[in-house]
Design a protein around this motif. Structure first.
Motif, PDB file in Angstrom:
ATOM      1  N   GLY A 180      34.983  37.183  42.471  1.00 23.10           N
ATOM      2  CA  GLY A 180      35.221  38.584  42.126  1.00 23.10           C
ATOM      3  C   GLY A 180      35.853  39.360  43.268  1.00 23.10           C
ATOM      4  N   HIS A 181      36.497  40.469  42.908  1.00 22.80           N
ATOM      5  CA  HIS A 181      37.054  41.419  43.881  1.00 22.80           C
ATOM      6  C   HIS A 181      38.104  40.761  44.776  1.00 22.80           C
ATOM      7  N   GLY A 182      38.267  41.272  45.997  1.00 26.99           N
ATOM      8  CA  GLY A 182      39.284  40.770  46.919  1.00 26.99           C
ATOM      9  C   GLY A 182      40.602  41.464  46.678  1.00 26.99           C
ATOM     10  N   THR A 199      30.592  41.452  53.024  1.00 30.99           N
ATOM     11  CA  THR A 199      31.248  41.927  51.801  1.00 30.99           C
ATOM     12  C   THR A 199      31.067  40.901  50.687  1.00 30.99           C
ATOM     13  N   GLU A 200      30.916  41.437  49.495  1.00 27.87           N
ATOM     14  CA  GLU A 200      30.811  40.606  48.298  1.00 27.87           C
ATOM     15  C   GLU A 200      32.041  39.712  48.176  1.00 27.87           C
ATOM     16  N   ALA A 201      33.236  40.307  48.397  1.00 25.61           N
ATOM     17  CA  ALA A 201      34.487  39.556  48.206  1.00 25.61           C
ATOM     18  C   ALA A 201      34.520  38.295  49.071  1.00 25.61           C
ATOM     19  N   LEU A 254      32.197  34.654  39.859  1.00 27.73           N
ATOM     20  CA  LEU A 254      31.109  34.821  40.828  1.00 27.73           C
ATOM     21  C   LEU A 254      31.119  36.227  41.418  1.00 27.73           C
ATOM     22  N   HIS A 255      29.995  36.884  41.356  1.00 27.34           N
ATOM     23  CA  HIS A 255      29.831  38.220  41.939  1.00 27.34           C
ATOM     24  C   HIS A 255      28.502  38.308  42.660  1.00 27.34           C
ATOM     25  N   LEU A 256      28.361  39.378  43.468  1.00 26.40           N
ATOM     26  CA  LEU A 256      27.049  39.770  43.973  1.00 26.40           C
ATOM     27  C   LEU A 256      26.806  41.169  43.427  1.00 26.40           C
ATOM     28  N   ASP A 257      25.559  41.592  43.434  1.00 27.04           N
ATOM     29  CA  ASP A 257      25.260  42.924  42.928  1.00 27.04           C
ATOM     30  C   ASP A 257      24.884  43.840  44.087  1.00 27.04           C
ATOM     31  N   VAL A 321      31.431  32.651  31.780  1.00 29.97           N
ATOM     32  CA  VAL A 321      30.245  33.371  32.231  1.00 29.97           C
ATOM     33  C   VAL A 321      30.547  34.045  33.558  1.00 29.97           C
ATOM     34  N   ARG A 322      29.811  35.109  33.793  1.00 29.00           N
ATOM     35  CA  ARG A 322      29.852  35.745  35.111  1.00 29.00           C
ATOM     36  C   ARG A 322      28.445  35.720  35.652  1.00 29.00           C
ATOM     37  N   VAL A 323      28.311  35.272  36.896  1.00 30.15           N
ATOM     38  CA  VAL A 323      26.972  35.242  37.473  1.00 30.15           C
ATOM     39  C   VAL A 323      26.930  36.152  38.697  1.00 30.15           C
TER      40      VAL A 323
HETATM   41 ZN   LIG Z   1      31.216  42.435  41.815  1.00 27.19          ZN
END
Ligand SMILES: [Zn+2]
Length: 383
Positions: A180-182, A199-201, A254-257, A321-323
């Motif tokens: 995700g992101h970036g 960073t999540e990215a 793939l993401h983080l929250d 899916v997104r986790v």
């Molecule tokens: Zn995200």
């Protein structure tokens, strides 16, 4: 575009107000101020549409609001090129046709060629001119027949059947991993930590790269949607289009929250679904496998699986899916996520879930109890 949020004023705010008033989510049409009432109405709308609930109107919420003006039957629908018609009326039509057994593809609210084709097929069968557009005549026929003819969930059965037919083998399958992101300013959740800055990215890219290696070693064709530091941010729509173009068999995002409160922690997995019965069964199964393997193997807090209509889940043609792999804002989750050994554990869990997707070993081996080498040996034995 910057999200429209509490405190904002102007014509865009009055536009949002008037749509939400028509939808009866807002009772007092006031001047063009984004106040608390409007924020609550936006939250209620986001919840009802399976969107992320943040009370702000960003691109995705704006598109959903714009689409919500249209009720099925209030305008003639047709396949317009290159700018396809979109809206809730299109989705209502697609769901209606799907219930009746016509193949419109996933109900994505977009009046594309496949929807037009399904409409034409329906028209032919009821004796109307099969022009593929949905005007008053076709609407009348749909209303007359619609309630009587219900064929279950043909789209999802078809998806499941296509998946089954692809065979119990990872070798040669194409999987897209979407960190995700970036790109540009979009780093996702960012947490300063002394002189460091997580960073999540960056973290999800690291996870994606590790996963890429492991999946490729298992014989899959693996594509990442982005590199470590792309120049431009990428929308969910663009990511979905890329996976569709590649003809991918699976997509895992793939993401983080992140949350204001450090107490929020845990892992959650999302698949396509409207929450009212229309749901990708194969996607749901993959989400359950991913969620279970991660929870059992890492002991992270279980925030469960959920149906959402996010662009990436809605517009992809393969099980997606997104986790959300933990909260970067939680000291507990962060401590673990910044540890490469822990990230290896997550990668191992996702790999096991993908293996199980193609090779249901639930009956043979309990979740989380075997390592992937064993699973691969079991696979080789059966092949
Ligand atoms: Zn995200």
């Amino acid at each position: 575009m910057r999200s429209i949020r509490r405190g904002d004023t102007g014509p865009a705010v009055s536009e949002i107000r008037s749509i939400l008033t028509v939808l009866e989510l807002l009772s007092d049409p006031e001047p063009d101020l984004f106040d608390e009432h409007l924020e609550n109405a936006v939250r209620a709308f986001q919840q009802s549409r399976g969107l992320g609930v943040d009370g702000m109107v960003g691109d995705e919420t704006w598109r959903a609001l714009d689409g919500a003006r249209w009720r099925l039957g209030s305008r003639t629908l047709f396949h317009s090129v290159p700018d396809a018609l979109t809206g809730e009326d299109v989705r209502a039509l697609q769901e209606r046709l799907l219930e009746m057994g016509y193949d419109t593809g996933r109900p994505d609210s977009v009046y594309g060629a496949r929807t037009a084709h399904a409409v034409a097929q329906f028209q032919r069968e009821v004796g109307l001119t099969p022009d593929g557009s949905c005007g008053p005549q076709t609407m009348k026929a749909l209303r007359r027949l619609g309630r009587k003819v219900v064929g279950g969930r043909p789209q999802w059965l078809r998806e499941a059947e296509a998946f089954r037919q692809s065979g119990p083998n990872l070798v040669g399958k194409t999987i897209v991993i979407d960190p995700g992101h970036g790109g540009g300013e979009d780093a996702g959740v960012v947490v300063p930590d002394g002189p460091l800055r997580w960073t999540e990215a960056d973290l999800v890219f690291d996870l994606a790269a590790r996963l890429e290696g492991r999946l490729a070693a298992a014989g899959m064709r693996v594509h990442l949607t982005r590199g470590p530091s792309p120049a431009e941010p990428m929308s969910g729509t663009e990511r979905a289009a890329l996976a569709n173009t590649l003809g991918a068999d699976l997509l895992i995002s793939l993401h983080l929250d992140g949350q204001d409160t450090p107490a929020a922690e845990g892992v959650a997995t999302y698949h396509y679904g409207t929450g009212s019965g229309s749901s990708s069964t194969v996607g749901e199964r993959l989400a359950n496998l991913v969620q279970r393997e991660i929870v059992v193997r890492t002991g992270m807090h279980d925030c469960r699986t959920h149906a959402k209509t996010w662009d990436l889940l809605r517009l992809t043609r393969m099980p997606t899916v997104r986790v959300d792999l933990g909260y970067l804002t939680s000291p507990v989750d962060r401590e673990r996520l910044i540890n490469p050994m822990f990230r290896e554990q997550i990668v191992e869990a996702i790999l096991a879930a993908v293996q199980r997707m193609y090779f249901p070993v639930e009956r043979d081996v309990p979740t989380g109890s075997i390592d992937v080498r064993q699973l691969r040996m079991a696979l080789a034995d059966r092949a």
